[in-house]
Design an enzyme around this catalytic site. Structure first.
Site, PDB file in Angstrom:
ATOM      1  N   HIS A   5      -4.876  -8.593  13.110  1.00  0.00           N
ATOM      2  CA  HIS A   5      -3.668  -7.778  12.960  1.00  0.00           C
ATOM      3  C   HIS A   5      -3.094  -7.484  14.339  1.00  0.00           C
ATOM      4  CE1 HIS A   5      -0.917  -5.224  10.830  1.00  0.00           C
ATOM      5  NE2 HIS A   5      -1.343  -4.104  11.375  1.00  0.00           N
TER       6      HIS A   5
ATOM      7  N   ARG B  60       1.774 -11.535   6.048  1.00  0.00           N
ATOM      8  CA  ARG B  60       1.474 -10.274   5.346  1.00  0.00           C
ATOM      9  C   ARG B  60       2.560  -9.236   5.610  1.00  0.00           C
ATOM     10  NH1 ARG B  60      -3.365 -10.624   8.414  1.00  0.00           N
ATOM     11  NH2 ARG B  60      -2.690  -8.689   9.383  1.00  0.00           N
TER      12      ARG B  60
ATOM     13  N   ARG C 261      -8.672  -1.439  16.111  1.00  0.00           N
ATOM     14  CA  ARG C 261      -8.815  -0.638  14.896  1.00  0.00           C
ATOM     15  C   ARG C 261     -10.011  -1.212  14.136  1.00  0.00           C
ATOM     16  NH1 ARG C 261      -3.555   0.037  11.044  1.00  0.00           N
ATOM     17  NH2 ARG C 261      -4.178  -2.049  10.407  1.00  0.00           N
TER      18      ARG C 261
ATOM     19  N   LYS D 212       0.841  -1.201   0.000  1.00  0.00           N
ATOM     20  CA  LYS D 212       0.000   0.000   0.000  1.00  0.00           C
ATOM     21  C   LYS D 212       0.877   1.252   0.000  1.00  0.00           C
ATOM     22  CE  LYS D 212      -0.571  -1.173   4.842  1.00  0.00           C
ATOM     23  NZ  LYS D 212      -0.694  -0.285   5.952  1.00  0.00           N
TER      24      LYS D 212
ATOM     25  N   TYR E 263      15.152  31.043   4.045  1.00  0.00           N
ATOM     26  CA  TYR E 263      14.062  31.778   4.708  1.00  0.00           C
ATOM     27  C   TYR E 263      14.352  31.982   6.189  1.00  0.00           C
ATOM     28  CZ  TYR E 263      11.165  30.814   0.585  1.00  0.00           C
ATOM     29  OH  TYR E 263      10.663  30.743  -0.676  1.00  0.00           O
TER      30      TYR E 263
ATOM     31  N   CYS F 117      13.656  24.503   2.141  1.00  0.00           N
ATOM     32  CA  CYS F 117      12.556  25.140   1.398  1.00  0.00           C
ATOM     33  C   CYS F 117      11.680  24.048   0.767  1.00  0.00           C
ATOM     34  CB  CYS F 117      13.104  26.035   0.294  1.00  0.00           C
ATOM     35  SG  CYS F 117      14.356  27.214   0.836  1.00  0.00           S
ATOM     36  N   MET F 118      10.684  24.455  -0.003  1.00  0.00           N
ATOM     37  CA  MET F 118       9.798  23.459  -0.615  1.00  0.00           C
ATOM     38  C   MET F 118      10.543  22.583  -1.630  1.00  0.00           C
ATOM     39  SD  MET F 118       6.252  23.987  -2.710  1.00  0.00           S
ATOM     40  CE  MET F 118       5.499  25.035  -1.486  1.00  0.00           C
ATOM     41  N   ASP F 119      11.450  23.216  -2.402  1.00  0.00           N
ATOM     42  CA  ASP F 119      12.095  22.484  -3.492  1.00  0.00           C
ATOM     43  C   ASP F 119      13.613  22.464  -3.410  1.00  0.00           C
ATOM     44  OD1 ASP F 119       9.445  22.610  -4.821  1.00  0.00           O
ATOM     45  OD2 ASP F 119       9.996  24.727  -5.009  1.00  0.00           O
TER      46      ASP F 119
HETATM   47  C1  PLP Z   1      -3.607  -5.396   7.997  1.00  0.00           C
HETATM   48  C2  PLP Z   1      -2.154  -5.226   7.731  1.00  0.00           C
HETATM   49  N1  PLP Z   1      -1.392  -6.312   7.509  1.00  0.00           N
HETATM   50  C3  PLP Z   1      -0.066  -6.208   7.267  1.00  0.00           C
HETATM   51  C4  PLP Z   1       0.576  -4.983   7.253  1.00  0.00           C
HETATM   52  C5  PLP Z   1       2.058  -4.904   7.003  1.00  0.00           C
HETATM   53  O1  PLP Z   1       2.710  -4.402   8.131  1.00  0.00           O
HETATM   54  P1  PLP Z   1       4.310  -4.288   8.191  1.00  0.00           P
HETATM   55  O2  PLP Z   1       4.700  -3.245   7.206  1.00  0.00           O
HETATM   56  O3  PLP Z   1       4.589  -3.882   9.588  1.00  0.00           O
HETATM   57  O4  PLP Z   1       4.851  -5.623   7.835  1.00  0.00           O
HETATM   58  C6  PLP Z   1      -0.182  -3.826   7.488  1.00  0.00           C
HETATM   59  C7  PLP Z   1       0.476  -2.519   7.477  1.00  0.00           C
HETATM   60  O5  PLP Z   1       0.194  -1.617   8.184  1.00  0.00           O
HETATM   61  C8  PLP Z   1      -1.581  -3.953   7.733  1.00  0.00           C
HETATM   62  O6  PLP Z   1      -2.345  -2.873   7.962  1.00  0.00           O
END
Ligand code: PLP
Length: 371
Positions: free
Chosen positions: A164, A220, A135, A37, A264, A309-311
Site C-alpha cells: 500500500h 484497489r 502500517r 469499507k 447554545y 446542535c446535535m440534531d
Molecule cells: C489497503 C488499502 N487499499 C486501498 C485503499 C483505497 O484507498 P483510496 O480510497 O485512496 O483509493 C485503502 C483505503 O484506505 C486501503 O487501506
C-alpha cells in the site's frame, strides 16, 4: 424520488458509481477491487457493493470481517477481501464464506493455520508487504522464507501479494517510486524462486491516476469510485462523477427581534430583526460543530448561524425572503447554479474529503437513484 417522509437525507447516484468503476476498468485494463469499507465511504455499503458488482468490479475490499460477512450475507458474490486485521478465531467463518484475509505477520499466519486445520478447505489469503507505508506489512526480507514455508502448507493458500502506498497522491514526493522499486525487486526474487503468488496488487485511487506502472494484476480504488479526488494534487478526470447529495427540509422560519441569541451559548446575536430558519441537521448526523458554514436555499448560499446542535442548526434567511418551512436545503451538492462539494466541506472542517463522507451518520436515510 419521493422525499416527503424525510427531514434530512442523502441522495446517492448509483449510476455515477457504476460510471466511475467502468472508467477505472477502462483506464487500467486490470481487475478492480472496489474498496467499500466504512459503509461504502458513507454512501451505504450494500447498494454500493451491488452497483460495483454490476459495473464489473471483480473484488470488494473492506477493513474488517464484520463488513465482509455483511456483504456475503446480503448476496454479494464477488471475491471479498478483508484488508485489515482478522482475528484468527474468525478463520472458519472466512473459509465458510469464501473471504480472503490479509496476512502480514508470521505468528498470525500460524494462528490462522491452526484454526484452518479444522476445515475441509484452506483459508485464502494475500500477503501484505511493508514497502514504506509503515502500517501493516511483513518486512520484505522475511517474505521469501515465509512464502517457501507456506508453499507447502495445505491449510493456508496465499494466492496474492500486495502493498500500500503512503504518498501516491503526491506525485512529486518520490516515495511511491521507491515503494514500487522495492516491491518490484521482491516480486522478481519471488518469481525466480518460483514462490510468487498468482495475484499482485498495489494501487489505490491516487496510484490509478498517477502510477500506471503500479497497476499489476488488480487496482484497489476507494475514493475514486465515489467520484471524489484523492487529493487537491491528484484530481480525477472530468469523466468521473460524484455520487452524493445531502439535503434537508427547512422546518421553521421565524422573525427574531434585535439582540436575540441563537442556539447554545448565544454566540450569534441578531443585530436587527432577522429571519432565522431551522434545519434538522446537526453533529449527530456528521455535520461539524464549526462556525462559518453555508448551505444552499433557493439557489443561494446562506449562512449557518449560532452553534450547530446535535440534531439541528439555524440559518440566516434575510437574503431569501420567500423561504418557508418545507423548502429544500442542500448541504452538499448542487442547487440552481451553486454547488457545495465534499471538498468545500472538507476545507471548512480542516480535514479531507474521505473523513467528510465516512463521518456521515448511519441515521441519515440514503435514497438511491441511477442516472
Ligand atoms: C489497503 C488499502 N487499499 C486501498 C485503499 C483505497 O484507498 P483510496 O480510497 O485512496 O483509493 C485503502 C483505503 O484506505 C486501503 O487501506
Amino acid at each position: 424520488m419521493d422525499t416527503q417522509a424525510y427531514s434530512t437525507w442523502l441522495e446517492v447516484d448509483l449510476g455515477a458509481i457504476k460510471n466511475n468503476i467502468k472508467e477505472i476498468k477502462k483506464m487500467t485494463g486490470t481487475q478492480v477491487m472496489a474498496v467499500i469499507k466504512a459503509n461504502g465511504y458513507g454512501h451505504g455499503v450494500l447498494k454500493v457493493a451491488k452497483a460495483a458488482e454490476e459495473a464489473g468490479a471483480d473484488w470488494c475490499g473492506v477493513a474488517r470481517m464484520e463488513e465482509a460477512l455483511n456483504l456475503r450475507e446480503s448476496g454479494i458474490s464477488t471475491e471479498i477481501m478483508v484488508l485489515g486485521y482478522t482475528p484468527p478465531v474468525l478463520t472458519l467463518e472466512a473459509i465458510r464464506h469464501h473471504i480472503h484475509v490479509a496476512i502480514y505477520d508470521t505468528q498470525m499466519a500460524r494462528a490462522y493455520s491452526a484454526h484452518a486445520k479444522k476445515a475441509s478447505e484452506p483459508l485464502k489469503a494475500h500477503l501484505k508487504v511493508e514497502t514504506g507505508m509503515g502500517r501493516l506489512g511483513m518486512e520484505m526480507d522475511l517474505v521469501p522464507d515465509f512464502m517457501s514455508e507456506y508453499a507447502s502448507t495445505e491449510f493456508v493458500d496465499i494466492d496474492g501479494i500486495f502493498t500500500h502506498f503512503a504518498r501516491a497522491d503526491e506525485p512529486h514526493a518520490g516515495l511511491t517510486g521507491q515503494q514500487l522499486s522495492r516491491f518490484n525487486s521482491l516480486i522478481n526474487d519471488l518469481r525466480q524462486a518460483d514462490l510468487c503468488p498468482e495475484m499482485i496488487h498495489a494501487a489505490n485511487s491516487a496510484a490509478v491516476l498517477n502510477y500506471p506502472e503500479a497497476y499489476f494484476d488488480m487496482v484497489r480504488p476507494g475514493i475514486a469510485i465515489f467520484g471524489l479526488d484523492p487529493s487537491p494534487e491528484s484530481k480525477l478526470p472530468g469523466s468521473f462523477r460524484p455520487a452524493l447529495t445531502w439535503k434537508a427540509r427547512l422546518t421553521s422560519v421565524r422573525r427574531l427581534p434585535p439582540g436575540h441569541g441563537v442556539s447554545y451559548g448565544s454566540i450569534y446575536v441578531t443585530s436587527e430583526e432577522e429571519r432565522i430558519g431551522v434545519i434538522p441537521v446537526g453533529y449527530g448526523d456528521g455535520y461539524r460543530r464549526v462556525p462559518g458554514q453555508r448551505v444552499l436555499l433557493h439557489g443561494k448560499l446562506v449562512d449557518v448561524v449560532g452553534r450547530v446542535c446535535m440534531d439541528q442548526c439555524m440559518l440566516q434567511l434575510d437574503d431569501v425572503p420567500d423561504a418557508a418551512p418545507g423548502d429544500e436545503v442542500v448541504l452538499l451538492g448542487k442547487q440552481g447554479e451553486e454547488e457545495i462539494t465534499v471538498d468545500d466541506l472538507a476545507a471548512r472542517w480542516s480535514t479531507i474529503n474521505y473523513e467528510v463522507v465516512c463521518g456521515l451518520a448511519d441515521r441519515l436515510p440514503r435514497l438511491y437513484f441511477e442516472t
